[in-house]
Design an enzyme around this catalytic site. Structure first.
Site, PDB file in Angstrom:
ATOM      1  N   ASP A  37       7.011   5.521 -11.792  1.00 49.75           N
ATOM      2  CA  ASP A  37       6.568   6.978 -13.373  1.00 49.75           C
ATOM      3  C   ASP A  37       7.182   7.674 -14.092  1.00 49.75           C
ATOM      4  O   ASP A  37       6.919   7.998 -14.483  1.00 49.75           O
ATOM      5  CB  ASP A  37       5.037   6.496 -12.136  1.00 49.75           C
ATOM      6  CG  ASP A  37       4.350   5.347 -12.864  1.00 49.75           C
ATOM      7  OD1 ASP A  37       4.793   3.811 -13.188  1.00 49.75           O
ATOM      8  OD2 ASP A  37       2.814   5.190 -12.894  1.00 49.75           O
ATOM      9  N   SER A  91       0.671  -0.838   0.326  1.00 49.79           N
ATOM     10  CA  SER A  91       0.089  -0.046  -0.582  1.00 49.79           C
ATOM     11  C   SER A  91       1.040   1.459  -0.032  1.00 49.79           C
ATOM     12  O   SER A  91       1.508   1.938  -1.016  1.00 49.79           O
ATOM     13  CB  SER A  91      -1.224  -0.132   1.420  1.00 49.79           C
ATOM     14  OG  SER A  91      -1.997  -0.868   0.573  1.00 49.79           O
ATOM     15  N   LYS A 122      -1.649  -4.783  -2.902  1.00 44.80           N
ATOM     16  CA  LYS A 122      -3.192  -3.951  -1.977  1.00 44.80           C
ATOM     17  C   LYS A 122      -3.356  -2.670  -2.377  1.00 44.80           C
ATOM     18  O   LYS A 122      -2.497  -1.433  -2.271  1.00 44.80           O
ATOM     19  CB  LYS A 122      -3.034  -4.184  -0.188  1.00 44.80           C
ATOM     20  CG  LYS A 122      -4.485  -3.550   0.094  1.00 44.80           C
ATOM     21  CD  LYS A 122      -3.678  -3.238   1.811  1.00 44.80           C
ATOM     22  CE  LYS A 122      -5.326  -2.884   2.223  1.00 44.80           C
ATOM     23  NZ  LYS A 122      -5.912  -1.985   1.674  1.00 44.80           N
TER      24      LYS A 122
END
Length: 446
Positions: free
Chosen positions: A308, A297, A322
């Site tokens: 990214d 998470s 998750k």
């Protein structure tokens, strides 16, 4: 239990993730559900009238609530009394116990990960271990809350755990002395070659500021300028969403960090860079982020954002996966509903749910002597019963590890130990930074 301070501090995105609901609309009961409610009432009446022993209403009501939530996903739950107290201590990062992150799997208590430096960690308890007995008493088939409550206790007291570990033929016992788990969310070391190693163990309060302070401290102790950074998020089950955003913002100067999307309008939120910290504290320097199957998470938010934006090379093993958000919805003064209300996405729109974060460079933990046996039983979100499916419909093979042998990773744990290498993943990350100049890595990342 006072909900106001709890809600203010409970912006969590963890393996048991929480985010306070900004709007908590109450849906009207669908008229078509009338016959179903009649069935519930009929079952209740039959139990009250005919069960072999008298049953309290509280027990039946709690059973119905737990059953409804269990039918949704592994992370939605009803919290009251001790459950809320445990939530508060988890948020504060200060309690007396063993220092384990655990889940219930098919009636057994399974270790997700021991917190670094905790009593459990020092006694050699590992991710993937099953705890079957506490002080000789079988806990299989009981509730996770009861098991956690038994493992908590006064500092200095001991408890005997019976452990089943994949790869061993027989269970074994470990006696662990409870301690005050004042989790150090951030620890750091200055490695040879002026390479910084910052370990983020969990995302409790002020993690972003703590990492910033660690960076400044390393700068002051380095002989010259720092040449790179390893940001270690391995076995980090998550924590505060705000702190995940803050940590990411330390190294990003523009763009989106993470977004969440849900059915309710108030659950659609975007978090951007340059909102917590200004600038990139390690501008121009290469960064490697270490992750593994225990990185969940909030850890995945940071890894996904830096990946990214091509600000860091992600190294290690595929993360837990998750990608859902839970909202803490008060129910009166002393109870709350922890309900999955949204999914979160990386800046490129990738959903972490099920698939997790795939490292740019997969590096196995060769220093683990049980690697081959334990890798067959690694648990991720996709293994949890009733988990949310990824909207992209990932095929199982898309989440399987690359089984091709890599000539770089042929050492045995015994060979590495003889060379003094106790943590191969960290060693490989540090060596990568040392043999690559900062300018080349920075240019490659861009």
């Amino acid at each position: 239990m006072k909900f106001a301070p709890l809600l203010r501090s409970a912006a969590l995105v963890t393996a048991v993730a929480l985010i306070p609901a900004t709007t908590a609309g109450v849906a009207q009961i669908d008229g078509r559900a009338g016959p179903e409610f009649a069935k519930v009432a009929a079952v209740y009446q039959r139990i009250k009238a005919s069960y072999v022993e008298q049953v309290d209403d509280d027990k039946l009501m709690r059973g119905m609530i737990d059953g409804m939530l269990a039918s949704l996903d592994p992370h939605s739950a009803y919290l009251d009394g001790g459950d809320l107290q445990r939530l508060e201590t988890m948020i504060d990062g200060n309690y007396s116990g063993l220092g384990l992150s655990v889940v219930m799997e098919d009636g057994a208590v399974k270790v997700i990960s021991p917190f670094r430096g905790s009593p459990a960690d020092k006694m050699g308890i590992k991710a993937g271990d099953y705890i079957t007995h506490l002080d000789g008493k079988l806990i299989y088939g009981g509730s996770l809350d009861e098991a956690v409550a038994q493992m908590r206790g006064k500092e200095g007291t001991s408890i005997r755990l019976t452990i089943f570990r994949t790869g061993r033929e027989e269970p074994f016992e470990v006696t662990v002395t409870r301690g005050v788990i004042e989790l150090e969310p951030v620890t750091w070391e200055l490695e040879a070659g002026n390479i910084g190693h910052i370990m983020v163990n969990e995302f409790s309060r002020d993690v972003g500021s703590d990492v910033f302070a660690a960076w400044k401290d390393m700068q002051s102790k380095a002989t010259g300028r720092l040449n790179g950074l390893v940001l270690d998020l391995r076995s980090n089950p998550g924590g505060s969403l705000d702190e995940a955003v803050a940590l990411s913002d330390l190294f990003l100067t523009d763009g989106q960090i993470v977004s969440q999307r849900g059915r309710a309008r108030g659950e659609n939120i975007t978090y951007d860079a340059e909102t917590v910290f200004r600038g990139d504290i390690a501008q121009g320097l290469p960064i490697i982020v270490l992750i593994d199957a225990g990185s969940a998470s909030a850890s995945e938010i940071v890894a996904g954002a830096l990946q990214d934006h091509r600000r860091a090379v992600i190294m290690g093993e595929r993360s837990f996966g998750k990608g859902s958000v839970q909202s803490l919805l008060p129910l009166g003064r002393d109870a709350a509903l922890k309900l999955t209300t949204a999914r979160y996405y990386t800046p490129s729109g990738h959903s972490v749910q099920e698939g997790g974060i795939k490292p740019d460079i997969t590096v196995p933990q060769l220093s683990d002597p049980d690697l081959a046996k334990r890798s067959k039983f690694v648990m991720r979100e996709s293994d949890l019963r009733g988990h949310l499916l990824n909207e992209a419909g990932l095929a199982d093979e898309a989440m399987e590890k690359d089984l091709r042998e890599d000539p770089r990773f042929q050492f045995t744990s015994e060979q590495l130990e003889a060379k003094g290498i106790k943590d191969f993943q960290l060693h490989y990350a540090l060596e990568t930074l040392r043999r690559t100049s900062p300018n080349k890595v920075a240019a490659r990342a861009k």
